[in-house]
Design an enzyme around this catalytic site. Structure first.
Site, PDB file in Angstrom:
ATOM      1  N   ASP A 134       0.811  -1.224   0.000  1.00  0.00           N
ATOM      2  CA  ASP A 134       0.000   0.000   0.000  1.00  0.00           C
ATOM      3  C   ASP A 134       0.838   1.266   0.000  1.00  0.00           C
ATOM      4  O   ASP A 134       0.333   2.351  -0.308  1.00  0.00           O
ATOM      5  CB  ASP A 134      -0.943   0.014   1.205  1.00  0.00           C
ATOM      6  CG  ASP A 134      -2.128  -0.926   1.030  1.00  0.00           C
ATOM      7  OD1 ASP A 134      -2.382  -1.344  -0.118  1.00  0.00           O
ATOM      8  OD2 ASP A 134      -2.798  -1.234   2.032  1.00  0.00           O
ATOM      9  N   ARG A 146      -2.099  -0.385  -9.961  1.00  0.00           N
ATOM     10  CA  ARG A 146      -1.384   0.748  -9.367  1.00  0.00           C
ATOM     11  C   ARG A 146      -0.002   0.976  -9.960  1.00  0.00           C
ATOM     12  O   ARG A 146       0.492   2.109  -9.950  1.00  0.00           O
ATOM     13  CB  ARG A 146      -1.308   0.587  -7.850  1.00  0.00           C
ATOM     14  CG  ARG A 146      -2.637   0.873  -7.170  1.00  0.00           C
ATOM     15  CD  ARG A 146      -2.589   0.760  -5.682  1.00  0.00           C
ATOM     16  NE  ARG A 146      -3.884   1.166  -5.105  1.00  0.00           N
ATOM     17  CZ  ARG A 146      -4.296   0.816  -3.897  1.00  0.00           C
ATOM     18  NH1 ARG A 146      -3.532   0.060  -3.127  1.00  0.00           N
ATOM     19  NH2 ARG A 146      -5.472   1.217  -3.457  1.00  0.00           N
TER      20      ARG A 146
END
Length: 428
Positions: free
Chosen positions: A306, A337
């Site tokens: 993350d 991402r």
């Protein structure tokens, strides 16, 4: 669609970091599986947390929402109140709840929104196939129809897809009559998240034996025990954005974090220090000072995925070339991402090369600024905002409202720290 115009400005001040979403999900689930009332304090009501609250209410818990707390009247004899559970875009919600729902023999339908609809659930499907539990999906996508009862016994689970599958089983298996053992068959990535699960389970009366080598022994027939009060700590993954903005700006103090936290993303402190950022624990919180120079680094993201968007934007304005590796799982998050952060940074003057499982980032003294897309991903939007002070021109973020998924007050806090923002609604 919301467009946010950010004029470059250096941020400074104090911010109360949002509470840990990872811990809050787990506390809500544990409290909901008790026969008793628990008070969960220091709660931020993001869309993901609302998804878990709604889901547990759908399984028989009664949850009263306060200003920043939850009063949870649990129900160990869970049952389906409404056949359909909408997990919104929360991967934690759906992956934690599927095994719990499978401890009762009632039909339930899991639905979701956005990228969640096609996020992989194959580890559970393999278990259902082996135990002859009925399920149906739509070409591998949600909705998922589930009916059948999970059986105690031996579970062999990959650890390199997502630790969320292991957490889901750890919530469910103590509710079964027989004992069970989970064997993690590959190196376990994001292990700190499993450690958080074990800690929460213990605090709510459930004991799991871990041998330190990927074996988890779970005694069946255990009962979750309510707690008079449990306070959720601040979130290190969210603090990363403010720590970076403080280093690139005039210094920021992050309040609400625990120095002895089990959160794996606490490693952000060590990573930033290695990159030349001065960070100190003081009485008021975690204090980051303005950095004279940001240095490049090699970052292993296997245990802290993350953090990658935030660390990537910092690396984009560092001295030298940074490599982020072991980050392949980021391709199946709220967005891809790796692709998202590399494309958007390159749009505004960054120099990022996308690899199969990571990024190579050549630092620049300044970025040009311009229009970027959030990819409807909260971490992409917040990461891009973190580097806006190093842009020569304003940054325009398309889809900035996506921060509601985890941090509804992000833009308010950004402005309170000196951020210069204006918004326009451009329609759908």
């Amino acid at each position: 669609m919301r467009y946010l115009y950010i004029k470059p400005s250096e941020l400074k001040g104090k911010v109360i970091v949002p509470t840990s979403k990872s811990i809050c999900h787990r506390a809500i689930i544990c409290a909901s599986l008790c026969d008793g009332i628990s008070n969960i304090g220091n709660v931020d009501f993001s869309r993901d947390i609302e998804a878990t609250c709604d889901a547990m209410e759908n399984l028989g818990a009664e949850i009263q929402r306060g200003k920043n707390n939850l009063i949870v009247k649990g129900n160990s004899r869970i049952h389906v109140k409404n056949t359909s559970i909408n997990c919104l875009q929360s991967g934690s919600t759906i992956r934690f709840l599927i095994p719990i729902a499978a401890t009762i023999d009632e039909e339930i339908i899991f639905t979701g929104e956005g990228k969640l609809v096609k996020r992989p659930l194959d580890i559970y499907y393999d278990i259902f196939d082996s135990q002859k539990i009925y399920y149906k999906n739509f070409k591998g996508k949600l909705p998922l129809i589930l009916k059948g009862k999970l059986k105690s016994g031996e579970y062999r689970v990959r650890g390199d897809v997502s630790s969320q599958f292991i957490t889901g089983l750890l919530f469910a298996l103590p509710r079964l009559n027989g004992d069970s053992t989970i064997y993690v068959t590959t190196p376990l990535e994001s292990k700190p998240y499993v450690d958080i699960t074990l800690d929460l389970l213990k605090k709510f009366g459930i004991n799991v034996d871990e041998d330190g080598h990927g074996k988890y022994t779970v005694r069946g027939g255990q009962k979750y025990k309510s707690r008079d009060y449990y306070e959720v700590e601040g979130d290190f993954s969210q603090s990363a954005f403010w720590l970076i903005m403080g280093a690139l700006g005039k210094g920021i103090t992050c309040c609400g974090l625990k120095k002895d936290s089990l959160q794996g993303d606490k490693i952000v402190v060590d990573i930033l220090r290695k990159m030349g950022v001065k960070i100190e624990w003081e009485k008021g919180g975690l204090v980051v000072s303005p950095a004279r120079k940001i240095y490049s680094s090699t970052i292993d993201a296997s245990q802290c995925p993350d953090l990658v968007p935030a660390l990537a934007v910092l690396a984009s304005v560092s001295c030298g070339t940074t490599e982020i590796k072991n980050a392949g799982r980021l391709r199946v998050k709220e967005s891809d991402r790796l692709k998202a952060i590399s494309m958007e940074l390159n749009k505004i003057g960054g120099n990022v090369v996308e690899k199969e499982d990571g990024l190579i980032i050549a630092g620049r003294e300044k970025l040009t600024g311009g229009e970027v897309n959030s990819w409807d991903d909260h971490r992409i939007a917040m990461a891009l905002a973190s580097v806006s002070s190093k842009c020569q021109n304003p940054m325009i973020i398309k889809g900035a409202e996506c921060v509601k998924k985890s941090y509804p007050n992000f833009w308010k806090d950004f402005k309170n720290l000196g951020g210069n923002i204006n918004e326009r609604n451009m329609g759908k």
